[in-house]
Design a protein around this motif. Structure first.
Motif, PDB file in Angstrom:
ATOM      1  N   ASP A   1      -0.453  -4.126   6.703  1.00  0.00           N
ATOM      2  CA  ASP A   1      -1.059  -3.434   7.848  1.00  0.00           C
ATOM      3  C   ASP A   1      -2.510  -3.825   8.127  1.00  0.00           C
TER       4      ASP A   1
ATOM      5  N   HIS B   1      -7.228  -1.481   6.095  1.00  0.00           N
ATOM      6  CA  HIS B   1      -6.304  -0.504   6.681  1.00  0.00           C
ATOM      7  C   HIS B   1      -6.166   0.714   5.764  1.00  0.00           C
TER       8      HIS B   1
ATOM      9  N   HIS C   1       1.403   3.838   1.874  1.00  0.00           N
ATOM     10  CA  HIS C   1       1.983   4.501   3.056  1.00  0.00           C
ATOM     11  C   HIS C   1       3.513   4.473   3.002  1.00  0.00           C
TER      12      HIS C   1
ATOM     13  N   ASP D   1       5.963   4.330   5.034  1.00  0.00           N
ATOM     14  CA  ASP D   1       6.820   3.381   5.754  1.00  0.00           C
ATOM     15  C   ASP D   1       6.949   2.049   5.011  1.00  0.00           C
ATOM     16  N   HIS D   2       6.076   1.786   4.043  1.00  0.00           N
ATOM     17  CA  HIS D   2       6.143   0.537   3.279  1.00  0.00           C
ATOM     18  C   HIS D   2       6.658   0.735   1.853  1.00  0.00           C
TER      19      HIS D   2
ATOM     20  N   HIS E   1       0.857  -1.189   0.000  1.00  0.00           N
ATOM     21  CA  HIS E   1       0.000   0.000   0.000  1.00  0.00           C
ATOM     22  C   HIS E   1       0.890   1.235   0.000  1.00  0.00           C
TER      23      HIS E   1
HETATM   24 ZN   LIG Z   1      -0.045   1.566   6.576  1.00  0.00          ZN
END
Ligand SMILES: [Zn+2]
Length: 279
Positions: free
Chosen positions: A164, A145, A68, A70-71, A66
């Motif tokens: 997540d 999420h 976001h 941090d990923h 996804h």
């Molecule tokens: Zn996330």
């Protein structure tokens, strides 16, 4: 970064610097599939060095579960790989992702070289299979999420990378409550041997059903409690009185970050239920 071998040819990497975020690698004789990158370039570089230099393998695919940061932020570090994700992930990276990275660059010098790389292989609905070196990785679109969320089953091993949609406290404040409930139920039905969470420890054989059921109970509990707040005609702030413990979860994991995530869930659910009721 912590490196863990969870099967002969499957590794999980966990950040020591950012909220125990995880990435995975599935090794095959024809190349490696990476599932997500870590947040800081230094940690993604350590994964790349381990696979390419130490194991002497080529990374062929990077699946972005996804958008976001941090990923997804490390995808630019793999110019030779196909970048795979949901069509919605491509859109979100192209809009919110670009804006977010500019803000990160302004605050954190170590992201100076980072840039947004969009998935060049996307799917819209159903599943997408990647067949490589005798392995099949099956990508599922599980909006919960986040709306672009993809979970990855390594079919041969029945190891599921939930990203997540599975965390010490399941969260949906950038996604959809009903979607996440459905995703958790589907994961229980899929009966994987291990679940790699997007943050926190790998869920091991024998614990999977208990932990996922616990996540489901948490989600059902918060809905019950937020519905009570709305039924009593109380304002949005009243959800702040619903403690994480009263919904069956501990506030300890992820260095206490889970309590903030819980609160964000409650506020989002209040809005979802309230808007639904107003229609
Ligand atoms: Zn996330």
């Amino acid at each position: 970064m912590l490196r863990e071998r969870i099967a002969d040819d499957i590794y999980v990497f966990t950040s020591r610097r950012y909220a125990q975020v995880t990435a995975g690698a599935v090794l095959t004789k024809e190349g490696v599939v990476l599932i997500d990158t870590l947040f800081y370039p230094e940690e993604t570089q350590a994964i790349k060095d381990f696979i390419e230099k130490r194991l002497g393998l080529t990374i062929c695919y990077v699946i972005i579960t996804h958008y976001h940061a941090d990923h997804s932020t490390g995808a630019w570090m793999f110019p030779g790989a196909r970048i795979v994700g949901h069509a919605r992930c491509r859109d979100l990276l192209n809009t919110s992702g670009r804006k977010g990275l500019e803000q990160m660059k302004a605050q954190m010098p170590e992201f100076q070289s980072s840039r947004i790389v969009l998935p060049d292989m996307v799917f819209h609905e159903g599943t997408l299979n990647i067949h490589i070196g005798g392995k099949t990785l099956r990508l599922y679109h599980f909006p919960g999420h986040s709306l672009d969320m993809v979970g990855v089953m390594v079919v041969n091993d029945r190891i599921f990378f939930a990203s997540d949609n599975s965390m010490p406290v399941p969260t949906f404040f950038d996604g959809n409550y009903d979607g996440l409930v459905k995703a958790v139920r589907t994961m229980i039905e899929m009966d994987p041997t291990n679940v790699v969470q997007g943050h926190g420890e790998v869920i091991l054989r024998g614990e999977v059903e208990t932990i996922l059921q616990d996540d489901l109970n948490y989600l059902l509990k918060i809905k019950e409690k937020v519905e009570q707040v709305i039924a009593r005609g109380e304002p949005r702030e009243a959800v702040e009185n619903i403690t994480i413990e009263s919904c069956g979860k501990s506030r300890i994991p992820l260095h206490g970050l889970v309590a903030d995530l819980h609160l964000a869930n409650l506020r989002h659910l209040y809005d979802e239920l309230k808007n639904g009721a107003d229609q």
